[in-house]
Design a protein around this motif. Sequence first.
Motif, PDB file in Angstrom:
ATOM      1  N   ILE A 311      51.794  33.354  44.983  1.00 20.85           N
ATOM      2  CA  ILE A 311      50.913  34.290  45.706  1.00 20.85           C
ATOM      3  C   ILE A 311      50.471  35.415  44.769  1.00 20.85           C
ATOM      4  O   ILE A 311      49.300  35.807  44.759  1.00 20.85           O
ATOM      5  CB  ILE A 311      51.624  34.829  46.968  1.00 20.85           C
ATOM      6  CG1 ILE A 311      51.737  33.707  48.001  1.00 20.85           C
ATOM      7  CG2 ILE A 311      50.893  36.027  47.553  1.00 20.85           C
ATOM      8  CD1 ILE A 311      52.658  34.005  49.170  1.00 20.85           C
ATOM      9  N   ALA A 312      51.386  35.902  43.950  1.00 21.78           N
ATOM     10  CA  ALA A 312      51.028  36.982  43.022  1.00 21.78           C
ATOM     11  C   ALA A 312      49.959  36.498  42.041  1.00 21.78           C
ATOM     12  O   ALA A 312      48.972  37.204  41.759  1.00 21.78           O
ATOM     13  CB  ALA A 312      52.269  37.461  42.263  1.00 21.78           C
ATOM     14  N   THR A 315      46.657  36.023  43.901  1.00 24.47           N
ATOM     15  CA  THR A 315      46.059  37.323  44.242  1.00 24.47           C
ATOM     16  C   THR A 315      45.340  37.887  43.023  1.00 24.47           C
ATOM     17  O   THR A 315      44.189  38.358  43.111  1.00 24.47           O
ATOM     18  CB  THR A 315      47.143  38.303  44.736  1.00 24.47           C
ATOM     19  OG1 THR A 315      47.840  37.683  45.820  1.00 24.47           O
ATOM     20  CG2 THR A 315      46.553  39.622  45.205  1.00 24.47           C
ATOM     21  N   TYR A 318      42.175  35.929  42.392  1.00 20.43           N
ATOM     22  CA  TYR A 318      41.134  36.245  43.375  1.00 20.43           C
ATOM     23  C   TYR A 318      40.482  37.598  43.064  1.00 20.43           C
ATOM     24  O   TYR A 318      39.285  37.776  43.250  1.00 20.43           O
ATOM     25  CB  TYR A 318      41.727  36.263  44.795  1.00 20.43           C
ATOM     26  CG  TYR A 318      41.633  34.943  45.520  1.00 20.43           C
ATOM     27  CD1 TYR A 318      42.125  33.769  44.947  1.00 20.43           C
ATOM     28  CD2 TYR A 318      41.059  34.861  46.786  1.00 20.43           C
ATOM     29  CE1 TYR A 318      42.043  32.555  45.614  1.00 20.43           C
ATOM     30  CE2 TYR A 318      40.969  33.660  47.463  1.00 20.43           C
ATOM     31  CZ  TYR A 318      41.460  32.503  46.876  1.00 20.43           C
ATOM     32  OH  TYR A 318      41.368  31.306  47.543  1.00 20.43           O
ATOM     33  N   GLN A 319      41.307  38.548  42.583  1.00 19.64           N
ATOM     34  CA  GLN A 319      40.741  39.861  42.265  1.00 19.64           C
ATOM     35  C   GLN A 319      39.756  39.775  41.095  1.00 19.64           C
ATOM     36  O   GLN A 319      38.783  40.510  41.029  1.00 19.64           O
ATOM     37  CB  GLN A 319      41.862  40.847  41.924  1.00 19.64           C
ATOM     38  CG  GLN A 319      42.430  41.500  43.168  1.00 19.64           C
ATOM     39  CD  GLN A 319      43.839  42.032  42.981  1.00 19.64           C
ATOM     40  OE1 GLN A 319      44.509  41.742  41.978  1.00 19.64           O
ATOM     41  NE2 GLN A 319      44.311  42.804  43.959  1.00 19.64           N
ATOM     42  N   LEU A 360      45.835  39.508  51.874  1.00 21.60           N
ATOM     43  CA  LEU A 360      46.401  39.964  50.607  1.00 21.60           C
ATOM     44  C   LEU A 360      45.311  40.422  49.651  1.00 21.60           C
ATOM     45  O   LEU A 360      45.513  41.318  48.842  1.00 21.60           O
ATOM     46  CB  LEU A 360      47.204  38.823  49.956  1.00 21.60           C
ATOM     47  CG  LEU A 360      48.321  38.244  50.831  1.00 21.60           C
ATOM     48  CD1 LEU A 360      48.902  36.986  50.201  1.00 21.60           C
ATOM     49  CD2 LEU A 360      49.414  39.288  51.043  1.00 21.60           C
ATOM     50  N   VAL A 361      44.183  39.776  49.726  1.00 23.49           N
ATOM     51  CA  VAL A 361      43.050  40.136  48.865  1.00 23.49           C
ATOM     52  C   VAL A 361      41.800  39.553  49.503  1.00 23.49           C
ATOM     53  O   VAL A 361      41.857  38.527  50.179  1.00 23.49           O
ATOM     54  CB  VAL A 361      43.254  39.587  47.420  1.00 23.49           C
ATOM     55  CG1 VAL A 361      43.460  38.082  47.407  1.00 23.49           C
ATOM     56  CG2 VAL A 361      42.098  39.947  46.499  1.00 23.49           C
ATOM     57  N   ALA A 380      39.052  35.351  50.454  1.00 21.21           N
ATOM     58  CA  ALA A 380      40.235  36.004  51.029  1.00 21.21           C
ATOM     59  C   ALA A 380      41.458  35.098  50.969  1.00 21.21           C
ATOM     60  O   ALA A 380      41.367  33.885  51.174  1.00 21.21           O
ATOM     61  CB  ALA A 380      39.955  36.369  52.488  1.00 21.21           C
ATOM     62  N   LEU A 381      42.572  35.738  50.682  1.00 18.84           N
ATOM     63  CA  LEU A 381      43.870  35.064  50.687  1.00 18.84           C
ATOM     64  C   LEU A 381      44.674  35.748  51.785  1.00 18.84           C
ATOM     65  O   LEU A 381      44.804  36.983  51.778  1.00 18.84           O
ATOM     66  CB  LEU A 381      44.511  35.302  49.323  1.00 18.84           C
ATOM     67  CG  LEU A 381      45.682  34.465  48.876  1.00 18.84           C
ATOM     68  CD1 LEU A 381      45.293  32.996  48.790  1.00 18.84           C
ATOM     69  CD2 LEU A 381      46.154  34.967  47.502  1.00 18.84           C
ATOM     70  N   ARG A 383      48.192  35.757  54.110  1.00 21.49           N
ATOM     71  CA  ARG A 383      49.546  35.255  54.376  1.00 21.49           C
ATOM     72  C   ARG A 383      49.733  35.150  55.884  1.00 21.49           C
ATOM     73  O   ARG A 383      49.471  36.106  56.606  1.00 21.49           O
ATOM     74  CB  ARG A 383      50.550  36.252  53.766  1.00 21.49           C
ATOM     75  CG  ARG A 383      51.985  35.891  53.960  1.00 21.49           C
ATOM     76  CD  ARG A 383      52.526  35.261  52.724  1.00 21.49           C
ATOM     77  NE  ARG A 383      53.817  34.663  53.001  1.00 21.49           N
ATOM     78  CZ  ARG A 383      54.856  34.728  52.204  1.00 21.49           C
ATOM     79  NH1 ARG A 383      54.764  35.390  51.064  1.00 21.49           N
ATOM     80  NH2 ARG A 383      55.979  34.143  52.513  1.00 21.49           N
TER      81      ARG A 383
END
Length: 506
Positions: A311-312, A315, A318-319, A360-361, A380-381, A383
């Motif tokens: 996930i990190a 994220t 995605y940013q 998350l983003v 978008a991500l 959770r």
Amino acid sequence: MTTTDDLRAGARTALRHCGVDLAAIDGDLLTARTPVTGETLFRIGGSTADDVDGAVAAAHAAFLHWRTTPAPVRGALVKRLGELIGEFRDDLAELVAIEAGKIRSEALGEVQEMIDVCEFAVGLSRQLYGRTMPSERPGHRLMETWHPLGVVGVISAFNFPVAVWSWNTAIALTCGDTVVWKPSELTPLTALACAALLDRAIADTGAPPKVHQVLLGDAAVGERLVDSPSVALVSATGSTRMGRAVGPRVAARFGRSILELGGNNAAVVTASADLDLAVNAIVFAAAGTAGQRCTTMRRLIVHEDVADELIARLTAAYQRLLVGDPFDGATLVGPLINEAALVRMRQALARATEEGGKVLVGGDRELADTSPNACYVRPALVRMPAQTGIVREETFAPILYVLTYSELDEAIALHNGVPQGLSSGIFTRDQREAERFLAADGADCGIVNVNAGTSGAEIGGAFGGEKETGGGRESGSDSWRAYMRRATNTINYSEQVVLAQDVDFL
Ligand code: UN1
């Protein structure tokens, strides 16, 4: 940012190259629009539902001739079409980018699918094989023959405005069928370009002119096509809602249909996965094409041991994604097709939050100041605590819902626990896990991948999915059979009547 005037000029040039008579598209029935700026390019003419019957009748008349044209001769038409698509590849890709908002590489990839399927269909034109079976009777031969089916009605969606047409048309023409095409109202220009290239291929090879016709129009045109008794097969790509309307109507008149409907595609990431590979594959499948493929990855089912790290990394990826003008070479994510898509994406994110999800983003609109009429959005991500409500629905936008699991059986249950069944993937370095996912009680989709994302299938395989995805198969493998009718032939070369099953009579 590319301006609407640039896009209009680019579209005119590309259309002219492809042989579209610009004066002929003038009219007042449809709006050709670009999602790149969200503005109108042209007002154009089109067809109404009343034009459908004439088109179908002409297609049927052409069929009566085409069906007895030798299959390899039919293949020559498709070969010429593939050559012309190759010659005008850049123009077609330009139109796809203008009308569907795809980045150049993806627009070119879509055109490549057309060329690939034409090549496939040319080979197929010498391989429309039937089987022979051992007869149980002496002096008898048992075999099957594949014959052309009739007029095929092709209904296609905005997101693959040219490739999906070509999958159907290249195969249908090779099989001896004729085609009436109702493209998406959102992508009329690409349709005109395809039709003009095919018209040229028809003229070059001397095929009957009406083996292919395009009808630009609204839903009423599609409905008339669906209900037309002379349309033997309706191949429709679109939402499950559309399929629910089309399928029963075609079935009610005993027509055939190929339905390629909604997907809610997921990937399972196991604890043994190569995360570098997984991250790259996931970002393309989930955020590429701005989430507007039927094969877009919409759910990620991650083993709890690797969830935080994955996930990190996602994220961060995605940013960094460059969202914007698809004509800018650095852009990876172009626009959503229109305002309605943006509204649906926002509603889905709001529902996800209500259902306990955490964004998350992404999800924010971008470039609203420079392109107020276009709909750019950061993928978008999200959770999610469970696979409920919104996660079970297809939202045609870049939203990836992330769920976690501890046992592979649980992951497979989650994977299969949605109404749709198009495409799926597992990321693993463990062969047992991979085989379990591929097995009969593994993933329930039409497309099941290992260490590959859910989107970007090659044309050589059969494309389509199960459950609410509709069950149809298009493009490669033996999908051609759906475009033909099978005759089972028994030939008695003995001098007496011998009945099967040992029946004694007379
Ligand atoms: C679609 O989104 O309707 O597998 C088709 C893919 C492409 C086709 C997608 N080859 O993503």
